[in-house]
Design a protein around this motif. Structure first.
Motif, PDB file in Angstrom:
ATOM      1  N   GLY A   1      42.514  27.117 -15.324  1.00 28.26           N
ATOM      2  CA  GLY A   1      42.040  28.145 -16.413  1.00 28.26           C
ATOM      3  C   GLY A   1      40.531  27.924 -16.407  1.00 28.26           C
ATOM      4  N   ARG A   2      39.872  27.066 -15.798  1.00 33.21           N
ATOM      5  CA  ARG A   2      38.520  26.912 -15.697  1.00 33.21           C
ATOM      6  C   ARG A   2      37.707  28.031 -14.805  1.00 33.21           C
ATOM      7  NH1 ARG A   2      34.198  23.454 -17.169  1.00 33.21           N
ATOM      8  NH2 ARG A   2      32.615  23.197 -15.959  1.00 33.21           N
ATOM      9  N   ILE A   3      38.308  28.138 -13.745  1.00 32.18           N
ATOM     10  CA  ILE A   3      37.954  28.991 -12.770  1.00 32.18           C
ATOM     11  C   ILE A   3      38.986  30.109 -12.301  1.00 32.18           C
ATOM     12  CG2 ILE A   3      37.147  29.170 -10.235  1.00 32.18           C
ATOM     13  CD1 ILE A   3      35.602  27.045 -11.957  1.00 32.18           C
ATOM     14  N   SER A   4      38.620  31.362 -12.338  1.00 39.21           N
ATOM     15  CA  SER A   4      39.694  32.491 -12.330  1.00 39.21           C
ATOM     16  C   SER A   4      40.214  32.438 -10.987  1.00 39.21           C
ATOM     17  CB  SER A   4      38.860  33.736 -12.484  1.00 39.21           C
ATOM     18  OG  SER A   4      39.753  34.961 -12.009  1.00 39.21           O
ATOM     19  N   THR A   5      41.557  32.599 -10.878  1.00 36.76           N
ATOM     20  CA  THR A   5      42.456  32.370  -9.610  1.00 36.76           C
ATOM     21  C   THR A   5      42.591  33.838  -9.183  1.00 36.76           C
ATOM     22  OG1 THR A   5      44.415  32.380 -10.717  1.00 36.76           O
ATOM     23  CG2 THR A   5      43.455  30.279  -9.850  1.00 36.76           C
ATOM     24  N   ALA A   6      41.933  34.877  -9.971  1.00 34.82           N
ATOM     25  CA  ALA A   6      42.437  36.506  -9.408  1.00 34.82           C
ATOM     26  C   ALA A   6      41.699  36.461  -8.137  1.00 34.82           C
ATOM     27  CB  ALA A   6      41.762  37.182 -10.625  1.00 34.82           C
ATOM     28  N   GLY A   7      42.543  37.456  -7.367  1.00 37.66           N
ATOM     29  CA  GLY A   7      42.045  37.576  -6.186  1.00 37.66           C
ATOM     30  C   GLY A   7      42.317  36.393  -5.003  1.00 37.66           C
ATOM     31  N   ALA A   8      43.199  35.384  -5.510  1.00 38.63           N
ATOM     32  CA  ALA A   8      43.467  34.289  -4.394  1.00 38.63           C
ATOM     33  C   ALA A   8      44.889  34.363  -4.387  1.00 38.63           C
ATOM     34  CB  ALA A   8      43.044  32.988  -5.045  1.00 38.63           C
ATOM     35  N   PHE A   9      45.169  34.091  -2.958  1.00 40.48           N
ATOM     36  CA  PHE A   9      46.838  33.713  -2.832  1.00 40.48           C
ATOM     37  C   PHE A   9      47.076  32.677  -3.505  1.00 40.48           C
ATOM     38  CE2 PHE A   9      50.210  31.778  -1.041  1.00 40.48           C
ATOM     39  CZ  PHE A   9      51.313  32.733  -0.356  1.00 40.48           C
ATOM     40  N   SER A  10      48.298  33.057  -4.371  1.00 39.97           N
ATOM     41  CA  SER A  10      49.069  32.128  -5.205  1.00 39.97           C
ATOM     42  C   SER A  10      50.236  31.343  -4.624  1.00 39.97           C
ATOM     43  CB  SER A  10      49.351  32.942  -6.470  1.00 39.97           C
ATOM     44  OG  SER A  10      49.933  31.770  -7.365  1.00 39.97           O
ATOM     45  N   LEU A  11      49.859  30.165  -4.294  1.00 39.48           N
ATOM     46  CA  LEU A  11      50.985  29.154  -3.909  1.00 39.48           C
ATOM     47  C   LEU A  11      51.608  28.855  -5.055  1.00 39.48           C
ATOM     48  CD1 LEU A  11      52.377  27.297  -2.010  1.00 39.48           C
ATOM     49  CD2 LEU A  11      50.425  25.752  -2.476  1.00 39.48           C
ATOM     50  N   SER A  12      51.048  28.366  -6.437  1.00 39.97           N
ATOM     51  CA  SER A  12      51.810  28.005  -7.407  1.00 39.97           C
ATOM     52  C   SER A  12      51.051  28.363  -8.779  1.00 39.97           C
ATOM     53  CB  SER A  12      52.012  26.557  -7.468  1.00 39.97           C
ATOM     54  OG  SER A  12      52.457  26.081  -8.685  1.00 39.97           O
ATOM     55  N   SER A  13      51.402  29.406  -9.426  1.00 40.24           N
ATOM     56  CA  SER A  13      50.882  29.946 -10.460  1.00 40.24           C
ATOM     57  C   SER A  13      50.663  28.772 -11.328  1.00 40.24           C
ATOM     58  CB  SER A  13      51.363  31.147 -11.107  1.00 40.24           C
ATOM     59  OG  SER A  13      52.640  31.148 -10.972  1.00 40.24           O
ATOM     60  N   SER A  14      51.433  27.813 -11.647  1.00 37.94           N
ATOM     61  CA  SER A  14      51.512  26.744 -12.628  1.00 37.94           C
ATOM     62  C   SER A  14      50.223  25.816 -12.013  1.00 37.94           C
ATOM     63  CB  SER A  14      52.635  26.020 -12.623  1.00 37.94           C
ATOM     64  OG  SER A  14      53.755  26.883 -13.309  1.00 37.94           O
ATOM     65  N   LEU A  15      50.103  25.408 -10.963  1.00 39.78           N
ATOM     66  CA  LEU A  15      49.208  24.264 -10.443  1.00 39.78           C
ATOM     67  C   LEU A  15      48.002  24.735  -9.802  1.00 39.78           C
ATOM     68  CD1 LEU A  15      52.041  21.947  -8.950  1.00 39.78           C
ATOM     69  CD2 LEU A  15      51.220  22.097 -11.391  1.00 39.78           C
ATOM     70  N   ASP A  16      47.789  25.919  -9.274  1.00 42.37           N
ATOM     71  CA  ASP A  16      46.502  26.318  -8.551  1.00 42.37           C
ATOM     72  C   ASP A  16      45.210  25.983  -9.325  1.00 42.37           C
ATOM     73  OD1 ASP A  16      48.329  27.132  -6.390  1.00 42.37           O
ATOM     74  OD2 ASP A  16      48.151  29.471  -7.267  1.00 42.37           O
TER      75      ASP A  16
END
Lengths: 443, 443
Positions: free
Chosen positions: B188-203
């Motif tokens: 949640g500190r760094i946005s994962t928007a626009g990154a392939f998501s391996l695990s939405s829980s852990l990425d």
């Protein structure tokens, strides 16, 4: 936005005793409305509130108010049965649910726990385990649910305010069918800790009461936050020029009873006559997003299975077959598909949130029908048809994570509801607008 | 905490050209490290940074720094292949990932996209589709992954900073095995928007660099927040009396190479000699919580299936059999069990968070082994064994949602790592402590 005349005249002890009398009156159905009555403790709380009032040390507007709580909330020392026979063997709750803690801190007098449908799953108010209270307007009709005991406790004078939960309409449906105001907040606004979880994705907690003002006051207490200067305790009603209403025309008006539709349109005319801007509109794109999720599965069916497993319930024997069918439907869904549901919902919530402003509110009938006869919903397919019909409109606000409130309408002596759907997290704005509309509809 | 002498002497254009030369040098393996090199665009960005430096209008410490990004980030106009042949047919990304937007806004020069393991799933760095760069310390050995091209780009002088992702150790494992610093933030500190998501829980997304200082600077840029007075851009290193280290003795020390263990204990002695308080301890209760979740399933195996479906990939043909086996393992998990995993993890995260303070940090070897020979991990069972062994310690911080950083140790000419695990959301405190320890280990 003022206290009822009764309240200002009468002490908490007097109002509590009157409520306890109503619970035991042969005219009402107290034994079907409450699963537990806390006579002794409530008397202590009411006396303490009266002492505070006498010494000028009141805890605020909730101090001494008579409040019922739905049977899915933990109350220390009692079993949280959540409308199901299979949960009666659980150990007693060690502590109070967070909302109970907040209510007690604000001086509320907790009179008892109210009947609900099994696991809060269905929406007509029927319960084969705990009994079904009749609709106060016509005892042969369904009260609406799942917060069925909750609404009857308020309408029948057994409590001033009821705390319910709303996962697909379970506060607003009984409010509409039995004639009360019911408010469902944006999720996350009120802690669900210590409440039985039907759907961790969709569960919300809120009040059923006789007025918007009581809902506003209760919502503030339930949040557990101290009012700040920026967010005063009692919001001013919104003036008509500061907001606009959009009628959510389209599929959610299908199968609407003529009387309900007439009452809705009459309300629209009355509000327009008071200067409210009301346009025709549509939320059909959002309904399409919801339909995409529904084609995969439904959150409560899946998530309640995890709750039951977490409580050590692995055998579904003893659960009402109507409930069991829905849990079994969720049991077969794959995790990958559930993750897709979560992601589709996340996108649908964001998309709807961006489609309107905090000062725009969608309006529509809460349910397309009035309360059905209990005899007409006994048969399983009829039950599921009526159940789906009353859930159809309210659940949109759960799926899109919006605050929503149902205001009472009257149709030939039977209640119906005018539902408002506000923007996500614009709970205060919605309540301010609802307060204004309530006054206009009563004038 | 100062810039490298090279940097202060040389312009961005000069440093970029040196990096591009390294990519094309026969001594290095640039073609296996990068899946795309943005020569022209990077030259424009470097020239612009130099112009800003000349006119005194710098955008901050990241301005003109040479940065590589892992192949799972969207870069407008290119296909986000994420290490897999099956994704090469996707449409080109329309926009940049949020972290790319933040990097460009801070003046970073994006030199290219780096090789990774397929979908970021495995942790040795091997990729049958895009090739595997050798470990810079010994080309016959694995670089560690999944951010394998990322770490090699930094250690081999092809970039100053690499942006990777870490779902179970994918930043810290290559940092440890190839000799760099790797930082994984709280989710949640760094946005994962626009990154392939391996695990939405852990990425999570973070930097691999030569120093803690560069990680601190990059982390700040990736958050997209402007530094405030309360949270200055460059934190002061923590003084030894303000924090304490606890060695996470127990199961995470099993199967530790003697050399790695010796290097770890020597580091502990050195830190103690600088006045750092270090106690023996254990996180075994948290490991038990994680084991309860693992008995049901693993988040990446389930969640990547939803990502692939969302991208329109329904057939797993063309996926490396080693990856495919794990996706198929997740495909059979039921939604109800996945919900149980989410709830168990939520409880485990809260419980661990409450078990220590922001000024306490757990330390342990990042991986119990140094980089294995590539020839020794070709066979499938050996691959899975080594893969599980290097993931074992780092993934604890992902499952418990803690910030974690790996600092380099050296064992007979091959790198290893000293891993720090901080309290959830105490990312700044962890970086300040890491900065202090880095200096002590180098002195």
């Amino acid at each position: 936005m003022t206290d009822t005349p009764n309240r200002s005249r009468r002490s908490a002890v007097e109002r509590l005793e009157a409520a306890l009398d109503r619970i035991r009156s042969p005219e009402t159905e107290g034994s079907k409305v409450f699963t537990a009555v806390f006579d002794d403790n409530a008397r202590d709380e009411a006396a303490a509130a009266d002492r505070r009032a006498a010494t000028g040390s009141t805890r605020g507007p909730m101090d001494g108010r008579i409040v019922s709580v739905k049977a899915l909330f933990d109350v220390a020392g009692g079993v949280t049965t959540s409308g199901s026979a299979v949960l009666r063997g659980l150990p007693a709750a060690v502590g109070d649910a967070v909302v109970l803690q907040n209510l007690r801190a604000a001086g509320a007098v907790i009179i008892g726990k109210t009947q609900m449908t099994e696991f809060a799953f269905s929406a007509l108010g029927t319960n084969p385990h705990d009994g079904t209270p009749g609709n106060p307007s016509d005892r042969k009709r369904a009260p609406g649910g799942s917060s069925s005991g909750a609404v009857v406790s308020v309408v029948d004078g057994m409590a001033e305010i009821a705390i319910g939960s709303d996962t697909g309409g379970s506060i607003r449906i009984p409010a509409a069918l039995s004639g009360a105001v019911g408010f469902k907040p944006t999720s996350g606004r009120i802690s669900t800790a210590g409440a039985f979880s039907l759907s961790s994705s969709l569960d919300t907690i809120g009040p059923i009461a006789a007025s918007v003002a009581d809902c506003v006051m209760t919502d503030e207490v339930l949040t557990g936050e101290t009012p700040t200067q920026a967010q005063p305790a009692s919001p001013e009603p919104a003036t008509p020029e500061t907001f606009r209403l959009t009628i959510a025309r389209g599929r959610l008006f299908d199968r609407c009873e003529a009387g309900v539709l007439d009452a809705f349109e009459a309300a629209v005319q009355r509000l327009r006559s008071h200067g409210v801007r009301i346009d025709d509109g549509s939320i059909d794109p959002a309904l399409n997003d919801i339909a995409d999720i529904d084609r995969i599965g439904t959150f409560p069916s899946i998530e309640v299975g995890a709750t039951l497993r977490g409580l050590g319930i692995s055998c579904l024997d003893g659960i009402d077959p109507k409930t069991k069918a829905r849990i079994e439907a969720g049991a077969g869904i794959l995790a990958v598909d559930y993750v897709r549901m979560l992601r589709l919902r996340h996108a649908a919530v964001r998309s709807f949130e961006q489609s309107f402003t905090e000062n725009e509110v969608f309006i529509l009938p809460t349910t397309p029908i009035r309360a059905p006869l209990l005899s007409s919903v006994e048969e399983e397919s009829a039950f599921h048809e009526f159940n789906g019909l009353v859930l159809r409109n309210p659940r949109v606000a759960n799926m899109l994570d919006c605050p929503s409130i149902s205001l009472p309408l009257s149709v030939d002596g039977l209640p119906a509801g005018l539902m408002l759907i506000g923007r996500r997290n614009a709970d205060r704005q919605l309540l301010e607008i609802a307060s204004t509309l309530e006054t206009m509809l009563q004038s």
